[in-house]
Design an enzyme around this catalytic site. Structure first.
Site, PDB file in Angstrom:
ATOM      1  N   TYR A   1      26.181 -25.845  -1.442  1.00  0.00           N
ATOM      2  CA  TYR A   1      27.782 -26.120  -1.551  1.00  0.00           C
ATOM      3  C   TYR A   1      28.302 -27.003  -0.369  1.00  0.00           C
ATOM      4  CZ  TYR A   1      32.528 -24.979  -2.201  1.00  0.00           C
ATOM      5  OH  TYR A   1      33.818 -24.926  -2.603  1.00  0.00           O
TER       6      TYR A   1
ATOM      7  N   SER B   1      36.929 -28.930   0.196  1.00  0.00           N
ATOM      8  CA  SER B   1      36.661 -27.672   0.885  1.00  0.00           C
ATOM      9  C   SER B   1      36.798 -27.812   2.289  1.00  0.00           C
ATOM     10  CB  SER B   1      35.641 -26.852   0.442  1.00  0.00           C
ATOM     11  OG  SER B   1      35.437 -25.887   0.936  1.00  0.00           O
TER      12      SER B   1
HETATM   13  P1  NDP Z   1      37.215 -21.138 -10.377  1.00  0.00           P
HETATM   14  O1  NDP Z   1      35.647 -20.559 -10.567  1.00  0.00           O
HETATM   15  O2  NDP Z   1      38.500 -20.110 -10.626  1.00  0.00           O
HETATM   16  O3  NDP Z   1      37.244 -22.442 -11.110  1.00  0.00           O
HETATM   17  C1  NDP Z   1      36.418 -23.088 -11.266  1.00  0.00           C
HETATM   18  C2  NDP Z   1      36.719 -24.163 -12.404  1.00  0.00           C
HETATM   19  O4  NDP Z   1      35.676 -25.217 -12.469  1.00  0.00           O
HETATM   20  C3  NDP Z   1      36.786 -23.395 -13.822  1.00  0.00           C
HETATM   21  O5  NDP Z   1      37.819 -23.701 -14.458  1.00  0.00           O
HETATM   22  C4  NDP Z   1      35.455 -23.852 -14.622  1.00  0.00           C
HETATM   23  O6  NDP Z   1      35.602 -23.977 -16.005  1.00  0.00           O
HETATM   24  C5  NDP Z   1      35.258 -25.243 -13.879  1.00  0.00           C
HETATM   25  N1  NDP Z   1      33.935 -25.472 -14.246  1.00  0.00           N
HETATM   26  C6  NDP Z   1      32.777 -24.943 -13.552  1.00  0.00           C
HETATM   27  N2  NDP Z   1      31.637 -25.735 -13.929  1.00  0.00           N
HETATM   28  C7  NDP Z   1      32.100 -26.961 -14.890  1.00  0.00           C
HETATM   29  C8  NDP Z   1      31.459 -27.562 -15.572  1.00  0.00           C
HETATM   30  N3  NDP Z   1      30.105 -27.734 -15.660  1.00  0.00           N
HETATM   31  N4  NDP Z   1      32.082 -28.463 -16.450  1.00  0.00           N
HETATM   32  C9  NDP Z   1      33.577 -28.283 -16.575  1.00  0.00           C
HETATM   33  N5  NDP Z   1      34.239 -27.436 -15.933  1.00  0.00           N
HETATM   34  C10 NDP Z   1      33.498 -26.750 -15.082  1.00  0.00           C
HETATM   35  O7  NDP Z   1      37.675 -21.482  -8.912  1.00  0.00           O
HETATM   36  P2  NDP Z   1      38.365 -22.498  -7.895  1.00  0.00           P
HETATM   37  O8  NDP Z   1      39.859 -22.376  -8.699  1.00  0.00           O
HETATM   38  O9  NDP Z   1      38.321 -21.556  -6.682  1.00  0.00           O
HETATM   39  O10 NDP Z   1      37.515 -23.816  -7.868  1.00  0.00           O
HETATM   40  C11 NDP Z   1      38.429 -24.935  -8.128  1.00  0.00           C
HETATM   41  C12 NDP Z   1      38.008 -25.889  -7.072  1.00  0.00           C
HETATM   42  O11 NDP Z   1      38.284 -25.541  -5.729  1.00  0.00           O
HETATM   43  C13 NDP Z   1      36.163 -25.975  -6.882  1.00  0.00           C
HETATM   44  O12 NDP Z   1      35.936 -27.277  -6.550  1.00  0.00           O
HETATM   45  C14 NDP Z   1      36.124 -25.316  -5.795  1.00  0.00           C
HETATM   46  O13 NDP Z   1      34.758 -25.685  -4.843  1.00  0.00           O
HETATM   47  C15 NDP Z   1      37.404 -25.636  -4.730  1.00  0.00           C
HETATM   48  N6  NDP Z   1      37.570 -24.881  -3.457  1.00  0.00           N
HETATM   49  C16 NDP Z   1      37.648 -23.175  -3.852  1.00  0.00           C
HETATM   50  C17 NDP Z   1      38.045 -22.375  -2.605  1.00  0.00           C
HETATM   51  C18 NDP Z   1      38.319 -21.081  -3.117  1.00  0.00           C
HETATM   52  O14 NDP Z   1      38.079 -20.371  -1.816  1.00  0.00           O
HETATM   53  N7  NDP Z   1      38.279 -20.568  -3.998  1.00  0.00           N
HETATM   54  C19 NDP Z   1      38.179 -23.034  -1.333  1.00  0.00           C
HETATM   55  C20 NDP Z   1      37.708 -24.558  -1.314  1.00  0.00           C
HETATM   56  C21 NDP Z   1      37.523 -25.192  -2.303  1.00  0.00           C
HETATM   57  P3  NDP Z   1      34.525 -23.460 -17.050  1.00  0.00           P
HETATM   58  O15 NDP Z   1      33.886 -22.379 -16.568  1.00  0.00           O
HETATM   59  O16 NDP Z   1      35.550 -22.720 -18.280  1.00  0.00           O
HETATM   60  O17 NDP Z   1      34.116 -24.736 -17.281  1.00  0.00           O
END
Ligand code: NDP
Length: 255
Positions: free
Chosen positions: A161, A148
């Site tokens: 975070y 990020s």
């Molecule tokens: P979402 O919340 O849409 O997606 C997050 C994903 O992580 C989901 O598929 C969720 O699946 C999965 N997840 C969370 N906890 C677990 C777990 N314990 N085991 C397995 N899977 C897990 O957010 P984003 O798409 O935005 O996030 C994706 C990545 O991008 C993250 O690492 C985030 O930090 C990073 N990011 C996002 C930004 C933004 O502005 N959106 C900016 C910078 C970085 P489920 O709940 O089904 O397990």
């Protein structure tokens, strides 16, 4: 355009049930890669693969319910996908699963801080551990870690975070130097604010500052496709090129 060669490559995406991970799955499927999609919400993974408007199908995709904190569940998924596709090793791991819970450290429950470190850092280490040995032995493979802008900067109410994403940077930079000699590539993709479900896991009072910032941007936040395109670009670079890091943020994002 897909190539036959792509069909022999297994790509693992963690956190593929929504946001960046789900869109990345769709983009990679369109290029013909074989996919293993991991997340806790199996129904969302099923829905994604069944959606007839994208290139995903159960023929090219294995879905596996997995809490990234449980390394055995990751390994089970990988074995299942290798067997189904008759592919002996993972060619690309996209460590994308993550959570962002916002609150000043003073008031933030320890359980929230632990969840972020468990998912964003330990989960990434778990999945990497599951594929590294074979990548090094094969002298082939790519690990793409979704960090990020918070991996190099810090934001109010995001101490834990930011700590996790700084750790992703440190782990990635170090791992790259450890496996470069084995021709394994380690890539960091660092998005700025991107539309997804990420902010929605917060109480309104903890996320409204971020929401107001995003709403003030005329051109809006990044779309998950913007990040998926960056991931695909890094992966599809010629094998002698390691795209070490891609940082991308909304044009109007000032931090
Ligand atoms: P979402 O919340 O849409 O997606 C997050 C994903 O992580 C989901 O598929 C969720 O699946 C999965 N997840 C969370 N906890 C677990 C777990 N314990 N085991 C397995 N899977 C897990 O957010 P984003 O798409 O935005 O996030 C994706 C990545 O991008 C993250 O690492 C985030 O930090 C990073 N990011 C996002 C930004 C933004 O502005 N959106 C900016 C910078 C970085 P489920 O709940 O089904 O397990």
């Amino acid at each position: 355009m897909s190539s036959n060669n792509n069909q022999s490559k297994l790509v693992v995406i963690t956190g593929a049930s929504s946001g960046i991970g789900a869109t990345t799955a769709v983009e990679f499927a369109a290029k013909g890669y074989k996919l293993l999609l991991l997340a806790r919400r199996l129904d969302r993974l099923e829905q994604l693969v069944k959606d007839s408007s994208n290139s995903l199908s159960f023929e090219n995709t294995v879905i596996h319910q997995c809490d990234i904190i449980q390394v055995d569940q990751i390994k089970e998924g990988i074995e299942k996908a290798k067997k189904q596709f008759n592919i002996s090793s993972v060619d690309c791991l996209i460590n994308n699963a993550g959570v962002m819970l916002l609150q000043p450290l003073l008031t933030q429950p320890l359980s929230d801080q632990n969840q972020m470190f468990d998912t964003n850092v330990k989960g990434l280490l778990n999945a990497s551990h599951a594929v590294l040995k074979e990548m090094v032995e094969n002298k082939q493979g790519t690990i793409i870690n979704i960090s990020s802008i918070a991996g190099t900067k810090s934001f109010p109410s995001a101490a834990a975070y930011c700590g996790t994403k700084h750790a992703v940077h440190a782990i990635s930079e170090t791992l790259r130097s450890e496996v470069a000699g084995s021709k394994v590539r380690v890539v960091i993709v660092s998005p700025g604010f991107t539309e997804s479900e990420l902010l929605g896991h917060n109480e309104k009072e903890n996320s409204e500052g971020f929401e107001a910032m995003v709403n003030s941007w005329e051109m809006g936040a990044l779309k998950s496709k913007d990040i998926a395109d960056a991931i695909l670009y890094a992966y599809e670079a010629p094998k002698h090129v390691c795209v070490r890091e891609i940082k991308l943020a909304p044009t109007e994002q000032t931090v």
